[in-house]
Scaffold this active site. Structure first.
Site, PDB file in Angstrom:
ATOM      1  N   CYS A 156      19.802  72.903 106.000  1.00 30.42           N
ATOM      2  CA  CYS A 156      20.282  72.589 104.656  1.00 30.42           C
ATOM      3  C   CYS A 156      21.606  71.828 104.748  1.00 30.42           C
ATOM      4  CB  CYS A 156      20.359  73.843 103.796  1.00 30.42           C
ATOM      5  SG  CYS A 156      20.525  73.456 102.025  1.00 30.42           S
ATOM      6  N   GLU A 208      13.778  79.212 106.989  1.00 29.47           N
ATOM      7  CA  GLU A 208      13.733  80.675 106.920  1.00 29.47           C
ATOM      8  C   GLU A 208      13.174  81.169 105.591  1.00 29.47           C
ATOM      9  OE1 GLU A 208      17.604  79.726 104.908  1.00 29.47           O
ATOM     10  OE2 GLU A 208      16.358  78.852 106.500  1.00 29.47           O
ATOM     11  N   HIS A 229      14.989  74.922 103.758  1.00 27.89           N
ATOM     12  CA  HIS A 229      15.293  76.202 104.397  1.00 27.89           C
ATOM     13  C   HIS A 229      14.055  76.698 105.137  1.00 27.89           C
ATOM     14  CE1 HIS A 229      19.265  77.122 102.640  1.00 27.89           C
ATOM     15  NE2 HIS A 229      18.839  76.420 101.611  1.00 27.89           N
TER      16      HIS A 229
END
Length: 200
Positions: free
Chosen positions: A78, A182, A180
């Site tokens: 990011c 994750e 992102h």
């Protein structure tokens, strides 16, 4: 088992990144120690918030030069992707890490689209890359950002948000994900797993 060091410098979503990596079986080390950075096998630079604050934190902790000199696999997430570039127009022009040429600019997607770009967008590969191994073209990833990196030779994959958004970049052993991973379900897990497979 793969080892990875995550920079915990006060401007990143380290907890969710750590949990995602641990689910993949990685040994995760959180650090703000320059020496630990120089010794890391792989390095992840997360980031949320303003580029100026993130760079100030890295500078205060004496992490800028160790990151610039890091010779092994490095992944910016990011804001961390944006920090890999030379400057950002966020506020006054902000000097960044300068690892990839170009300036980060404010996202201007045109009529009918809001800023920040927030939500799920499809990834479209620009060229083959080991981090995209096993990732289908058109797979969704989760984005939250109001600034965008330049679309140039470093671009590995794009998203579309009123125009091309460089979703992944690479220069040598340095990668970035504007989204992102994750928080991007199976797509993000595969990209992180592929990063864990990279070695110097």
């Amino acid at each position: 088992m793969s080892e990875v060091t995550v920079l915990a410098y006060g401007a990143g979503n380290t907890a969710s990144v750590r949990f995602a990596l641990e689910r993949l079986g990685a040994t995760v080390r959180l650090t703000d120690d320059p020496l630990a950075v120089t010794e890391a096998e792989r390095l992840i630079l997360p980031g949320v918030g303003a580029a100026s604050y993130a760079m100030a934190r890295l500078s205060t902790l004496d992490l800028v030069e160790p990151i610039r000199a890091f010779p092994r696999p490095l992944l910016g997430i990011c804001l961390g992707q944006q920090l890999l570039f030379e400057t950002s127009e966020e506020g006054e022009p902000v000097p960044l890490l300068g690892l990839i040429p170009g300036a980060v600019r404010r996202l201007d997607p045109g009529p009918g689209l809001t800023v920040p770009h927030m939500g799920w967008s499809r990834l479209s590969a620009v060229r083959p890359d080991p981090l995209l191994d096993g990732v289908e073209d058109g797979a969704y990833a989760y984005f939250v950002h109001g600034f965008v990196c330049p679309d140039g030779p470093a671009t590995v994959a794009r998203a579309d948000y009123g125009g091309p958004v460089p979703a992944m970049v690479r220069s040598g052993q340095r990668w970035g994900c504007q989204f992102h991973p994750e928080r991007s379900a199976a797509t993000g897990a595969r990209i992180l797993a592929n990063f864990l497979d990279q070695s110097a």
